[in-house]
Structure formats: structure tokens, C-alpha cells
Write an enzyme that holds these catalytic residues in place. Structure first.
Site, short mmCIF file in Angstrom:
data_model
loop_
_atom_site.label_atom_id
_atom_site.label_comp_id
_atom_site.label_asym_id
_atom_site.label_seq_id
_atom_site.Cartn_x
_atom_site.Cartn_y
_atom_site.Cartn_z
N HIS A 199 0.86 -1.04 0.08
CA HIS A 199 -0.08 -0.02 0.12
C HIS A 199 0.87 1.00 0.10
O HIS A 199 1.81 1.44 0.86
CB HIS A 199 -0.92 -0.02 1.32
CG HIS A 199 -2.17 -0.92 1.31
ND1 HIS A 199 -1.73 -2.27 1.09
CD2 HIS A 199 -3.33 -0.54 1.50
CE1 HIS A 199 -3.00 -2.67 1.00
NE2 HIS A 199 -3.89 -2.13 1.20
N GLU A 202 -1.68 6.10 -0.54
CA GLU A 202 -3.19 6.36 -0.27
C GLU A 202 -3.55 7.40 0.57
O GLU A 202 -4.14 8.58 0.05
CB GLU A 202 -3.79 5.04 0.54
CG GLU A 202 -5.20 4.95 0.99
CD GLU A 202 -5.48 3.68 1.69
OE1 GLU A 202 -4.80 3.15 2.59
OE2 GLU A 202 -6.92 3.21 2.06
N ASP A 280 -11.12 -3.60 -1.76
CA ASP A 280 -10.45 -3.45 -0.51
C ASP A 280 -10.92 -3.99 0.71
O ASP A 280 -10.68 -4.97 1.16
CB ASP A 280 -10.31 -1.80 -0.44
CG ASP A 280 -8.87 -1.22 0.49
OD1 ASP A 280 -8.24 -2.23 0.73
OD2 ASP A 280 -9.16 -0.18 0.65
#
Ligand code: HPA
Ligand code: ZN
Length: 337
Positions: A199, A202, A280
Site C-alpha cells: 500500500h 493512499e 479493498d
């Protein structure tokens, strides 16, 4: 002649999902059922009470609720039921391949054996393959709010489960926990032949995406929205065709974008970025994969060709064998005209 419906097209086209946290598929109804079975009292009186708490101002507010929910998962059967419930949803959405992340530290840190978690999940994966025709891969994600030492402790379990784990990832609280803190454990994973994803971008700045690319040498970036703030980064991601696993409804719920109408997905495609659509944590963010496609298509006027491109991108960016990829691509032939 019948009018073309993009919604029908989205529902019917075979899809892959590349960014999905199994703990984030924990629907309130199942959470109450499993809590009951394990004689655990939730802090909420009803499913509606719990759902009412699903309002988040940022990633951390979501994570606090998500980790609390995961605490009712105790037995192998619990992990099986959680995973199986997701596969049934995936089947409804015509998902033919999915790459599932799980957060082992969320469970081992409260005394649940790693084996319990992985056995429950992987048995559901096997059943999904034979009973539903859905192939899947498992991605072991390290929690970045914990340190690299803890990531290495979890990584040691991999040795006993090489057949079940295909990739490693990095998730949880992003800001203040850059990818570079996990350089050594990702290096080891790569040397051991695992695929790598993280990740990045974000909530964290473009620098974190650069680190994921240059230091962790990832195969994909999860989210990556903030890459768009840096023209050199856009160029790099587009040139190297590093896939972004974008999650539109998550982005709205966690206020990464203000409004679905302002979602940059179309811009990503215009830049030549290999963007994909994913859900997600669908139990928390208000929709599974088809909902992500349908609502986004409506909000930003995606065309049929955009949808086809996004689906193709996900097949190309998946961690499957070349043989399985060709098989998946073949299934698109009826949707390419
Ligand atoms: N970001 C970071 N960590 C997460 C997420 C996310 O969107 N979902 C579950 N863990
Ligand atoms: Zn995620």
C-alpha cells in the site's frame, strides 16, 4: 435492437480482484454469528448499531474498527466461514480469480496460532476452486504500524506454508510508516521468490510510492492515488506498467477523494497507467467489486472500453501462471466486440 446496458456488461464480464483484505469482508451479520459462537460480546447491540459506526474521516478511524471486528475470529472454522462468505459474493460478481490479503499479525498478536488462520483460509480457497471455479492466491500482509522485527517473526511462518502463500504486502497506518522501514524483510521475500506489493500513496505522499518502487521493488502498488501529484512518478509507473490496485468506494469512505465524481481513475487510464478496480474492505465501504465498477462508471462516465481495459489490466497484473492468464483472457472474447 436491445439498448446496451453498461451495468449489465459490468455484471457479466469475468473479472479479477487484486486488492481485497479478507478481514475487510467481515459482514456485520456474520460477525454477530461468530461472536455468539465464541461467546464474545461485541460493543454494539445490533447489526444496525454496528453499521452506524461505519463512518470514517480517515484511514486510522477505519482501521480501529476493522481490527476490533477481527478480534472475534478464533477458530479455523471462523476463518473458513469468513473466506467462504467472500467467495460466494465473488461468484455473484463473476470474479474468476482473486488475490486475497490477510493480516497474520492481527491474529497472532492476540494468541491465535498462524496455522489456524492459514488453514481456515486456504481450505476455503480449495473449495472455491473446485465448487465455484474461482482461482485465488494469498498475500501475507505486514502491518506497518508494527516494526520490521515483528514482520520478520511472521515471515518465519512462511517457510512452513510455502505452498499456500504467493506474495507479501504492506498495509495499515501509512503516514509515518514509509516502505523503507521494511527494506530487509521485503528483500528476503523477493529472494525467496515471492511476489511483492505494498500500500502506498493512499494517504502517504508520492515519496512513499517511490520508495515502494525503488527500495522494495514491488510488482504492484496498492492504491497509489497520490502518485498523480508527481509527474515524474506518473511517467515511471506508466512506462514500467506497474499496476495500481485502485479502490474507488474505499477512497470515498476514507476521504482519499472528496466525491466519486472526482475520482482520478479515468485520468489514470488517460496517462497510460495500468489501473485496476478493486473493493479493498467491501463489508466496511459499502460495496463489492461490481458495485465499485458500476458506481464509478456512472460517476465518471466510464465507457465499455474503459471497463474492458480495467478488467484486462487486472488479468495482466495478476500473479497467475501464463497458462491461467491466457485462459482468463480467452473468457473476454465475447466481451471485446
Ligand atoms: N489501507 C491500509 N491498510 C488497510 C487498508 C487500507 O485501505 N484496508 C485494510 N488495511
Ligand atoms: Zn487495502
Amino acid at each position: 435492437m436491445e439498448r446496451f446496458s453498461l451495468t449489465d456488461y459490468i455484471k457479466k464480464i469475468p473479472k479479477a480482484e487484486l486488492h481485497l483484505h479478507i478481514e475487510g469482508t467481515f459482514e456485520p451479520e456474520l460477525m454477530f454469528k461468530i461472536a455468539d459462537r465464541n461467546k464474545i460480546k461485541l460493543n454494539y447491540n445490533s447489526v444496525d448499531d454496528l453499521k452506524a459506526a461505519y463512518n470514517f474521516n480517515n484511514l486510522q478511524e477505519f482501521l480501529d474498527i476493522y481490527y476490533t471486528g477481527a478480534q472475534v475470529l478464533i477458530s479455523e472454522e471462523d476463518f473458513y466461514d469468513l473466506t467462504w462468505a467472500y467467495f460466494l459474493k465473488a461468484k455473484e460478481d463473476n470474479i474468476i480469480h482473486t488475490e486475497i490479503m490477510f493480516d497474520p499479525q492481527t491474529h497472532t498478536h492476540r494468541g491465535i496460532p498462524f496455522e489456524t488462520v492459514i488453514e481456515g483460509i486456504s481450505k476455503a480457497q480449495k473449495d472455491a476452486e473446485t465448487e465455484l471455479g474461482i482461482s485465488s492466491k494469498l498475500i501475507m500482509s505486514f502491518l506497518r504500524h508494527l516494526d520490521q522485527k515483528s514482520a520478520f517473526e511472521i515471515y518465519d511462518y512462511f517457510v512452513h506454508h510455502k505452498d499456500k502463500i504467493h506474495a507479501v504486502g504492506l498495509d495499515s497506518s501509512e503516514v509515518g510508516n514509509p516502505p523503507s522501514l521494511f527494506t530487509d524483510v521485503f528483500k528476503k521475500a523477493k529472494n525467496d521468490g515471492l511476489k511483492i506489493t505494498a500500500h502506498a500513496g493512499e494517504e502517504g505522499p508520492p515519496e512513499y510510492v517511490w520508495e515502494a518502487l525503488d527500495i522494495l521493488t514491488v510488482h504492484r502498488i496498492d492504491h497509489g492515488n497520490r502518485s498523480l501529484e508527481d509527474n515524474n512518478l506518473i511517467k515511471r509507473i506508466a512506462e514500467q506498467q506497474i499496476a495500481l490496485t485502485v479502490c474507488p468506494l474505499s477512497n470515498v469512505k476514507l476521504k482519499v477523494v472528496d466525491d466519486l465524481k472526482k475520482h482520478p481513475l479515468k485520468k489514470m487510464l488517460e496517462y497510460g497507467i495500468k489501473a485496476t478496480v478493486n473493493s479493498d474492505d467491501p463489508a466496511y465501504f459499502g460495496g463489492y467489486l461490481n458495485d465499485n465498477f458500476i458506481q464509478t462508471a456512472e460517476a465518471i462516465n466510464l465507457t465499455k472500453d474503459d471497463v474492458l481495459k480495467l478488467v484486462r489490466n487486472s488479468f495482466e497484473a495478476s500473479f497467475v501462471s501464463d497458462e491461467r492468464r491466457a485462459e482468463m483472457m480467452n473468457k473476454l472474447s465475447d466481451f471485446s466486440i
